[in-house]
Design an enzyme around this catalytic site. Sequence first.
Site, PDB file in Angstrom:
ATOM      1  N   HIS A 131       0.865  -1.208  -0.047  1.00 42.34           N
ATOM      2  CA  HIS A 131       0.068  -0.009   0.014  1.00 42.34           C
ATOM      3  C   HIS A 131       0.910   1.303  -0.112  1.00 42.34           C
ATOM      4  O   HIS A 131       0.305   2.331  -0.428  1.00 42.34           O
ATOM      5  CB  HIS A 131      -1.031   0.068   1.237  1.00 42.34           C
ATOM      6  CG  HIS A 131      -2.015  -1.120   1.365  1.00 42.34           C
ATOM      7  ND1 HIS A 131      -2.572  -1.175   0.245  1.00 42.34           N
ATOM      8  CD2 HIS A 131      -2.324  -1.982   2.225  1.00 42.34           C
ATOM      9  CE1 HIS A 131      -3.615  -2.201   0.488  1.00 42.34           C
ATOM     10  NE2 HIS A 131      -3.179  -2.622   1.854  1.00 42.34           N
ATOM     11  N   ASP A 168      -2.750 -10.724  -2.249  1.00 43.52           N
ATOM     12  CA  ASP A 168      -3.275 -10.355  -0.877  1.00 43.52           C
ATOM     13  C   ASP A 168      -4.867  -9.976  -1.115  1.00 43.52           C
ATOM     14  O   ASP A 168      -5.262  -9.736  -2.022  1.00 43.52           O
ATOM     15  CB  ASP A 168      -2.384  -9.087  -0.551  1.00 43.52           C
ATOM     16  CG  ASP A 168      -2.783  -8.483   0.729  1.00 43.52           C
ATOM     17  OD1 ASP A 168      -1.956  -9.042   1.928  1.00 43.52           O
ATOM     18  OD2 ASP A 168      -3.948  -7.654   0.935  1.00 43.52           O
ATOM     19  N   HIS A 170      -6.112  -7.343  -0.456  1.00 42.41           N
ATOM     20  CA  HIS A 170      -6.278  -5.909  -0.661  1.00 42.41           C
ATOM     21  C   HIS A 170      -5.527  -5.488  -2.007  1.00 42.41           C
ATOM     22  O   HIS A 170      -4.565  -6.136  -2.307  1.00 42.41           O
ATOM     23  CB  HIS A 170      -5.837  -5.169   0.559  1.00 42.41           C
ATOM     24  CG  HIS A 170      -6.642  -5.488   1.706  1.00 42.41           C
ATOM     25  ND1 HIS A 170      -5.994  -6.179   2.622  1.00 42.41           N
ATOM     26  CD2 HIS A 170      -7.639  -5.133   2.266  1.00 42.41           C
ATOM     27  CE1 HIS A 170      -6.846  -6.601   3.592  1.00 42.41           C
ATOM     28  NE2 HIS A 170      -8.017  -5.854   3.453  1.00 42.41           N
ATOM     29  N   ASP A 257      -4.354 -12.296   3.841  1.00 39.14           N
ATOM     30  CA  ASP A 257      -5.534 -12.082   4.580  1.00 39.14           C
ATOM     31  C   ASP A 257      -6.709 -12.485   4.054  1.00 39.14           C
ATOM     32  O   ASP A 257      -7.932 -11.943   4.617  1.00 39.14           O
ATOM     33  CB  ASP A 257      -5.412 -10.696   5.053  1.00 39.14           C
ATOM     34  CG  ASP A 257      -4.728  -9.766   3.851  1.00 39.14           C
ATOM     35  OD1 ASP A 257      -4.455 -10.272   2.643  1.00 39.14           O
ATOM     36  OD2 ASP A 257      -4.668  -8.601   3.916  1.00 39.14           O
TER      37      ASP A 257
HETATM   38 ZN   LIG Z   1      -3.999  -7.068   2.549  1.00 39.03          ZN
END
Ligand SMILES: [Zn+2]
Length: 322
Positions: A131, A168, A170, A257
Amino acid sequence: MAEFQNIIIIDSPVYDNHDTGGGTHPETPERVRAIRERLNSGPLASFLKWVEPRPAARKWLMAVHDESYLFRFEEAVLAGQTWLGHQDNQICFDSFDSAVMAAGAGLAGVDLLEKGAEKLVFCPVRPPGHHAERAMALGFCFLNNIAIAADYWQRVYDRQRIFILDFDAHHGNGIQAAFETSAAIFYASIHEHPTYSFPGSGYAEERGLDGGRGATLNIPLPPGAGDDMVLEAVKEKIGPALENFRPEALIIAAGFDAHEQDDMSGLDYSTILYSRLGGWIRKWAGQFCGGRVLSILEGGYNPQALALSVESYLAGLAYDKM
Ligand SMILES: [Zn+2]
């Protein structure tokens, strides 16, 4: 005959020093401790070779981050601030050193893959990176470990086409932002749909910009999506993208995750799915990259589920019958 390849694990005790303040923050040292413990006591133990990284040199960080941001991060840490930019991004006195070591693991991994005999490298780093943007910490991430490694791989070893796959839960907004105008670095991400999930980017319509148009592939999945939808996306979208791009190097943003026992997303992946993903990645690496794969840890916040998922992923990567 079935064969189990050795895997290099690049790990450092410095990662444990990044203290996110205790309490309810999910990005804890317990994450990497659980991975170490499981890998050292589980069935893969005899196939693993543990190596320590070196801190990333400033010039490699600056390929992806503004120097003023690096100073701001370092100063915040030295000044005793407890977060950077947003309270999600908790820091302590050692956080800058941990982040620079996490970035360094990717560089050491590239060197080992280019110069050594081993073909599989996994870096269980923290803090995570995908991120982090050029001048902004976000979502527990400070330095974009994957983007820094990709840039290094391209510049130092002249690998012209690099494919990054991010599984992931996200969207890796920072990796996408780093390379969205580049046709030479392909970013593919499977993640929970941005309407429901942090950081709110990663719509299917985001396909890259300018000269990089077509070298970004976002596959958002609805909340509740499980193994079947991932495997379908792998077969129908990721595989064809790789065939078409024909990478010379493969980097995996390995976040765990999306696991069904991880509260950080609404996705519902099983532990065994990560073996299946590892198997696909091994196949692609063999087809395009001489079998070489660099995998770097991103998320995964239920330490026990994370440790088992990492083991499952590595087994899929290493064992040709998975
Ligand atoms: Zn994540």
